[in-house]
Design an enzyme around this catalytic site. Structure first.
Site, PDB file in Angstrom:
ATOM      1  N   ASP A 155       0.815  -1.222   0.000  1.00  0.00           N
ATOM      2  CA  ASP A 155       0.000   0.000   0.000  1.00  0.00           C
ATOM      3  C   ASP A 155       0.851   1.275   0.000  1.00  0.00           C
ATOM      4  OD1 ASP A 155      -2.087  -1.724   0.223  1.00  0.00           O
ATOM      5  OD2 ASP A 155      -2.917  -0.866   2.069  1.00  0.00           O
ATOM      6  N   ASP A 156       0.207   2.358  -0.370  1.00  0.00           N
ATOM      7  CA  ASP A 156       0.697   3.736  -0.207  1.00  0.00           C
ATOM      8  C   ASP A 156       1.726   4.207  -1.241  1.00  0.00           C
ATOM      9  OD1 ASP A 156      -0.898   3.493   1.994  1.00  0.00           O
ATOM     10  OD2 ASP A 156       0.655   3.890   3.488  1.00  0.00           O
ATOM     11  N   HIS A 164      -5.536   2.965  -3.972  1.00  0.00           N
ATOM     12  CA  HIS A 164      -5.625   3.117  -2.517  1.00  0.00           C
ATOM     13  C   HIS A 164      -6.218   4.509  -2.243  1.00  0.00           C
ATOM     14  CE1 HIS A 164      -4.748   1.987   1.542  1.00  0.00           C
ATOM     15  NE2 HIS A 164      -3.695   2.773   1.728  1.00  0.00           N
ATOM     16  N   HIS A 194      -5.407   9.255   0.492  1.00  0.00           N
ATOM     17  CA  HIS A 194      -5.365   8.527   1.756  1.00  0.00           C
ATOM     18  C   HIS A 194      -6.246   9.101   2.858  1.00  0.00           C
ATOM     19  CE1 HIS A 194      -3.634   5.748   4.715  1.00  0.00           C
ATOM     20  NE2 HIS A 194      -3.176   5.093   3.667  1.00  0.00           N
ATOM     21  N   TYR A 211      -6.788   2.547   5.796  1.00  0.00           N
ATOM     22  CA  TYR A 211      -7.084   2.004   7.130  1.00  0.00           C
ATOM     23  C   TYR A 211      -8.043   0.810   7.067  1.00  0.00           C
ATOM     24  CZ  TYR A 211      -5.535   6.804   7.664  1.00  0.00           C
ATOM     25  OH  TYR A 211      -4.854   7.978   7.524  1.00  0.00           O
ATOM     26  N   HIS A 235       3.744  -2.271   3.153  1.00  0.00           N
ATOM     27  CA  HIS A 235       3.843  -0.953   2.521  1.00  0.00           C
ATOM     28  C   HIS A 235       5.156  -0.856   1.766  1.00  0.00           C
ATOM     29  CE1 HIS A 235       0.941  -0.630   5.784  1.00  0.00           C
ATOM     30  NE2 HIS A 235       0.340   0.278   5.042  1.00  0.00           N
TER      31      HIS A 235
HETATM   32 NI    NI Z   1      -2.482   3.132   3.396  1.00  0.00          NI
END
Ligand code: NI
Length: 391
Positions: free
Chosen positions: A168-169, A219, A223, A260, A312
Site C-alpha cells: 500500500d501507499d 488506494h 489517503h 485504514y 507498505h
Molecule cells: Ni495506506
C-alpha cells in the site's frame, strides 16, 4: 599306359583348377564393376537432381512476380506469461499483397514456447522462470526479423498453497523499485495499491509494475478515511484516483483498498459504482508499527494458504524483508500470485461493490495452519478499527 592315365588325370586337375580360378577372378572383377556402376549411377542421379533443380530455379526467377515483404512488426500484448496461459501476438506485414507472409519462429531457449501460424503463443511446461527472446523471421527471403522479450512465469496449481502479497501507499521509486527487483528476480507477482497522487508523481514505477505483470489497484487519491467523508468527497477520492491511473499509465484499476481498511455501506456503494471491489487483507504484518525488517519477515512467514498479506512499499525498512521473504515463501511451497489470480484460481468472485479479506484455503492445505484459525478474528478486528492504524 600308366603314364597316359597320369597325364589325363593331371590335365583334368589343371582344367578344374583353371575353371575355379577363372570364376573366382570373374567374381572379384565383377564386384569391382558393380561398385563402379553403383558409384557412377549415384553420380548420374546427383547430376540429374542438380540438373533438374537448376533449370527450375532459373525458370522461377525468370517468371518471378512475387511481392516480397517490406515490413514486419510483431507486438506481444504483454511481456510476461504464465505457463498454462497463452496470448495472441499482433502480426503486421507490409505490403498488403505480399506473396508469402509465412513466418519462422525461434526462441533463445530451445522449445520454451510454441507459436501457431495464427500467432498464438504458449510457453511450454518446464520453461518457467526464464526470460527469453522470441524471434519471428520472414520466410520469403526478405530477411525481415522481429524479436521481443518474454518473462515466463510459473504455472499456477490451484490445489497448492498460494498467497497474495499486497503493498500500500506507493509508489516510492527508491523503495518500490528494489522490491520489484526482488519479485522480478524470483518470477513472483504481487499487488500494489497505489495512491493516486503518487501515481502522478512516479508514473514510471507504475508502468514497471504493470510491465512485470503486477496487479495495480487504487488506494484512493490522498489517503483519507473514506467512512468519514461526505458523499461528494468520497466520490471524488475514488474518481480522481482512477483518473490519475488512466493519465499516467492508461489503465484503470479494478481493485480498491480503502485507507485504514475502513469501509461501510456508502463506501462499498461508491466503490461499486466505479466497477471496483473493496480488497482488504487477512494478514497484517504491522510493518508500520514495528519498522523492523526482521519482525516483518517473521510475520509474513506465518502466512497460510489463501492469505492476503498487507505491507507498505514506501518504507526503506521493508526492503530487506521483501528480499528475504519472497524466495523463502516460494521455498516453503507458496505460489506468489496477484489478488485476481488468487480469487480466480480458488473460484471466488471479486464482484464490484463487495468486500474481501482472503480466499478459503484448499482442502489439501486447510488443516496445515494455526495462523488461519486466528485470522478470522483478526480480520474482524481490523475492519472495525477504522482509522486506528496507518494503513
Ligand atoms: Ni495506506
Amino acid at each position: 599306359m600308366k603314364k597316359g592315365i597320369q597325364y589325363i588325370l593331371l590335365l583334368a586337375v589343371i582344367i578344374v583348377l583353371g575353371v575355379g580360378v577363372f570364376s573366382v577372378a570373374k567374381r572379384l572383377v565383377g564386384t569391382g564393376t558393380n561398385k563402379q556402376e553403383t558409384t557412377s549411377k549415384a553420380k548420374k542421379q546427383e547430376a540429374g537432381k542438380a540438373g533438374k533443380d537448376a533449370p527450375e530455379a532459373t525458370t522461377e526467377k525468370k517468371v518471378d512476380n512475387s511481392v516480397p515483404m517490406t515490413n514486419l512488426k510483431v507486438t506481444a500484448p504483454q511481456g510476461y506469461l504464465r505457463v498454462g496461459n497463452s496470448m495472441k501476438l499482433v502480426i503486421e506485414t507490409e505490403p498488403a499483397d505480399a506473396t508469402n507472409t509465412e513466418l519462422e519462429w525461434t526462441c533463445s531457449k530451445k522449445d520454451a514456447v510454441t507459436v501457431t501460424d495464427q500467432g498464438e503463443l504458449t510457453p511450454n511446461p518446464g520453461s518457467e522462470k526464464n526470460t527469453v527472446t522470441v524471434t519471428a523471421k520472414a520466410t520469403d527471403g526478405s530477411d525481415l526479423t522481429q524479436s521481443f522479450e518474454l518473462r515466463i512465469l510459473p504455472a499456477i496449481d490451484p490445489s497448492k498453497p498460494m498467497v497474495a502479497i499486497t503493498f500500500d501507499d506507493g509508489p516510492n521509486p527508491d523503495t518500490t523499485n528494489v522490491m520489484l527487483d526482488a519479485l522480478e528476480e524470483n518470477y513472483a507477482l504481487a499487488t500494489f495499491f497505489c495512491l493516486g497522487q503518487n501515481v502522478g508523481y512516479y508514473p514510471d514505477v507504475v508502468k514497471r509494475e504493470l510491465e512485470l505483470g503486477m496487479e495495480v489497484g487504487t488506494h484512493t487519491y490522498s489517503h483519507q478515511q473514506l467512512t468519514a467523508l461526505s458523499a461528494d468527497a468520497l466520490d471524488s477520492e475514488i474518481k480522481k484516483s482512477l483518473q490519475a491511473h488512466e493519465d499516467a499509465v492508461g489503465v484503470k484499476p479494478k481493485l480498491m483498498r480503502p485507507p485504514y481498511g475502513a469501509f461501510n455501506k456508502s463506501v462499498l456503494q461508491a466503490v461499486g459504482s466505479y466497477g471496483l471491489c473493496c480488497m482488504n487483507w487477512s494478514l497484517d504484518t504491522e510493518d508500520w508499527k514495528t519498522k523492523n525488517a526482521d519482525a516483518t519477515y517473521k510475520m509474513v512467514m506465518t502466512a497460510t494458504d489463501g492469505d492476503v498479506i498487507l505491507l507498505h512499499d514506501i518504507h526503506e525498512y521493508n526492503v530487506a524483508a521483501v528480499q528475504r521473504f519472497v524466495p523463502d515463501l516460494m521455498a516453503a511451497g507458496f505460489q506468489l500470485v496477484t489478488v485476481p489470480e488468487l480469487y480466480e484460481n480458488r473460484g471466488e468472485p471479486l464482484d464490484p461493490g463487495t468486500v474481501h479479506f482472503r480466499t478459503d484455503p484448499t482442502t489439501e492445505s486447510s488443516g496445515e495452519t494455526t495462523a488461519a484459525s486466528s485470522e478470522d478474528g483478526a480480520t474482524e478486528e481490523k475492519t472495525t478499527e477504522e482509522g486506528t492504524t496507518s494503513n
